[in-house]
Write a protein that holds these residues in place. Structure first.
Motif, PDB file in Angstrom:
ATOM      1  N   UNK A 177     -21.565 -39.822 -35.634  1.00  0.00           N
ATOM      2  CA  UNK A 177     -20.592 -39.701 -36.713  1.00  0.00           C
ATOM      3  C   UNK A 177     -20.005 -38.319 -36.848  1.00  0.00           C
ATOM      4  N   UNK A 178     -20.021 -37.552 -35.758  1.00  0.00           N
ATOM      5  CA  UNK A 178     -19.537 -36.171 -35.782  1.00  0.00           C
ATOM      6  C   UNK A 178     -18.152 -36.063 -35.151  1.00  0.00           C
ATOM      7  N   UNK A 179     -17.378 -35.044 -35.506  1.00  0.00           N
ATOM      8  CA  UNK A 179     -16.084 -34.824 -34.846  1.00  0.00           C
ATOM      9  C   UNK A 179     -16.289 -34.612 -33.347  1.00  0.00           C
ATOM     10  N   UNK A 180     -15.316 -35.069 -32.550  1.00  0.00           N
ATOM     11  CA  UNK A 180     -15.486 -34.988 -31.094  1.00  0.00           C
ATOM     12  C   UNK A 180     -14.396 -34.166 -30.411  1.00  0.00           C
ATOM     13  N   UNK A 181     -13.779 -33.246 -31.143  1.00  0.00           N
ATOM     14  CA  UNK A 181     -12.709 -32.455 -30.531  1.00  0.00           C
ATOM     15  C   UNK A 181     -13.213 -31.538 -29.419  1.00  0.00           C
ATOM     16  N   UNK A 182     -14.491 -31.133 -29.463  1.00  0.00           N
ATOM     17  CA  UNK A 182     -14.981 -30.271 -28.382  1.00  0.00           C
ATOM     18  C   UNK A 182     -15.046 -31.023 -27.057  1.00  0.00           C
ATOM     19  N   UNK A 183     -15.039 -32.360 -27.122  1.00  0.00           N
ATOM     20  CA  UNK A 183     -14.988 -33.153 -25.887  1.00  0.00           C
ATOM     21  C   UNK A 183     -13.569 -33.251 -25.348  1.00  0.00           C
ATOM     22  N   UNK A 184     -12.600 -32.788 -26.115  1.00  0.00           N
ATOM     23  CA  UNK A 184     -11.185 -32.892 -25.751  1.00  0.00           C
ATOM     24  C   UNK A 184     -10.521 -31.532 -25.546  1.00  0.00           C
ATOM     25  N   UNK A 185     -11.081 -30.470 -26.117  1.00  0.00           N
ATOM     26  CA  UNK A 185     -10.357 -29.206 -26.185  1.00  0.00           C
ATOM     27  C   UNK A 185     -10.885 -28.080 -25.324  1.00  0.00           C
ATOM     28  N   UNK A 186     -11.745 -28.386 -24.357  1.00  0.00           N
ATOM     29  CA  UNK A 186     -12.306 -27.323 -23.509  1.00  0.00           C
ATOM     30  C   UNK A 186     -11.216 -26.691 -22.637  1.00  0.00           C
ATOM     31  N   UNK A 187     -11.472 -25.501 -22.137  1.00  0.00           N
ATOM     32  CA  UNK A 187     -10.513 -24.805 -21.271  1.00  0.00           C
ATOM     33  C   UNK A 187     -10.130 -25.695 -20.086  1.00  0.00           C
ATOM     34  N   UNK A 188      -8.858 -25.739 -19.768  1.00  0.00           N
ATOM     35  CA  UNK A 188      -8.234 -26.516 -18.681  1.00  0.00           C
ATOM     36  C   UNK A 188      -8.198 -28.015 -18.969  1.00  0.00           C
ATOM     37  N   UNK A 189      -8.473 -28.435 -20.196  1.00  0.00           N
ATOM     38  CA  UNK A 189      -8.499 -29.873 -20.507  1.00  0.00           C
ATOM     39  C   UNK A 189      -7.118 -30.465 -20.749  1.00  0.00           C
ATOM     40  N   UNK A 190      -6.065 -29.612 -20.682  1.00  0.00           N
ATOM     41  CA  UNK A 190      -4.714 -30.126 -20.921  1.00  0.00           C
ATOM     42  C   UNK A 190      -3.751 -29.647 -19.831  1.00  0.00           C
ATOM     43  N   UNK A 191      -3.891 -30.166 -18.604  1.00  0.00           N
ATOM     44  CA  UNK A 191      -2.883 -29.875 -17.579  1.00  0.00           C
ATOM     45  C   UNK A 191      -1.513 -30.345 -18.053  1.00  0.00           C
ATOM     46  N   UNK A 192      -0.495 -29.521 -17.823  1.00  0.00           N
ATOM     47  CA  UNK A 192       0.814 -29.800 -18.407  1.00  0.00           C
ATOM     48  C   UNK A 192       1.925 -29.288 -17.497  1.00  0.00           C
ATOM     49  N   UNK A 193       2.919 -30.139 -17.260  1.00  0.00           N
ATOM     50  CA  UNK A 193       4.079 -29.742 -16.458  1.00  0.00           C
ATOM     51  C   UNK A 193       5.074 -28.973 -17.319  1.00  0.00           C
ATOM     52  N   UNK A 194       6.108 -28.430 -16.687  1.00  0.00           N
ATOM     53  CA  UNK A 194       7.267 -27.977 -17.444  1.00  0.00           C
ATOM     54  C   UNK A 194       7.951 -29.201 -18.042  1.00  0.00           C
ATOM     55  N   UNK A 195       8.846 -28.955 -18.980  1.00  0.00           N
ATOM     56  CA  UNK A 195       9.517 -30.048 -19.687  1.00  0.00           C
ATOM     57  C   UNK A 195      10.950 -30.211 -19.197  1.00  0.00           C
ATOM     58  N   UNK A 196      11.403 -31.451 -19.161  1.00  0.00           N
ATOM     59  CA  UNK A 196      12.817 -31.716 -18.884  1.00  0.00           C
ATOM     60  C   UNK A 196      13.537 -31.830 -20.222  1.00  0.00           C
ATOM     61  N   UNK A 197      14.836 -31.496 -20.276  1.00  0.00           N
ATOM     62  CA  UNK A 197      15.569 -31.635 -21.535  1.00  0.00           C
ATOM     63  C   UNK A 197      15.510 -33.070 -22.041  1.00  0.00           C
ATOM     64  N   UNK A 198      15.420 -33.216 -23.354  1.00  0.00           N
ATOM     65  CA  UNK A 198      15.295 -34.552 -23.949  1.00  0.00           C
ATOM     66  C   UNK A 198      16.423 -35.483 -23.522  1.00  0.00           C
TER      67      UNK A 198
END
Length: 218
Positions: A114-135
């Protein structure tokens, strides 16, 4: 300070909040045995979790079950609070390809307690991300195909038409809880097909009209 760029322009944004939506694809909910939520499942990743295209994922030593989750990323370009659905896309500067990496073993342990689980989601390198194209380059963000290959094998293959909430609905709902500001990034959920990654893996994601993302696991 971390920044993201709009392809083909000189425009860039300092990254603010990375707000993520969980359980937005029914097939993914079913594959994990979760309940269909009554309201959006929302969590945040820190800007320090970002990994640029071509980077290396570093798996933490305290996990043995890290899963890939391919997602459409939405970059906010105009501030808003309590945004109406019909106005939502006016607040979007661009779209990108993202991975929401999840330490499934740690997440399950924390959820069971019953605990928050953001540490399972927010570790270093956990969000690979490309550049963005214009909307404006994306005809309809609610009907584009997402594909992820791991070591050349197709693992995820879906379309944003399978989302339970549209991009407009996501922006409107999130803006009830947070003021959305330029440089904020929204991850919109993942289709079915998530699975474990390990050292030496190569991940190649592609979203129609948006672009590609390639990262490896250290």
């Amino acid at each position: 300070m971390r920044e993201v760029k709009i392809k083909g322009t000189e425009q860039s944004y300092p990254v603010g909040k990375i707000v993520c939506l969980g359980r937005n694809y029914l097939d993914h909910i079913r594959e994990l045995g979760n309940k269909v939520p009554d309201r959006a499942v929302i969590f945040c990743k820190p800007a320090s979790s970002m990994l640029p295209d071509g980077g290396q994922i570093e798996l933490p030593p305290y996990t043995d079950d890290c899963h890939h989750e391919l997602e459409l990323a939405v970059l906010i370009g105009q501030s808003g609070k309590n945004i109406a659905e019909e106005d939502a896309l006016q607040h979007v500067a661009g779209y990108g390809v993202a991975l929401d990496l999840t330490l499934r073993d740690l997440q399950s342990e924390l959820k069971d307690k019953g605990l928050p689980w953001e540490i399972a989601k927010g570790f270093d390198t956990s969000c690979p991300l490309s550049d963005f194209v214009p909307a404006a380059q994306v005809d309809n963000p609610n009907d584009i195909r997402l594909k992820l290959k791991v070591n050349g094998e197709l693992r995820q293959d879906g379309t944003t038409a399978q989302m339970m909430r549209t991009v407009e609905e996501i922006i409107a709902e999130l803006s009830q809880y947070y003021t959305l500001e330029p440089g904020d990034i929204i991850l919109t959920g993942t289709p079915a097909g998530v699975s474990r990654i390990q050292s030496g893996d190569q991940l190649d994601g592609e979203i129609e009209q948006v672009g590609t993302l390639s990262v490896s696991v250290k």
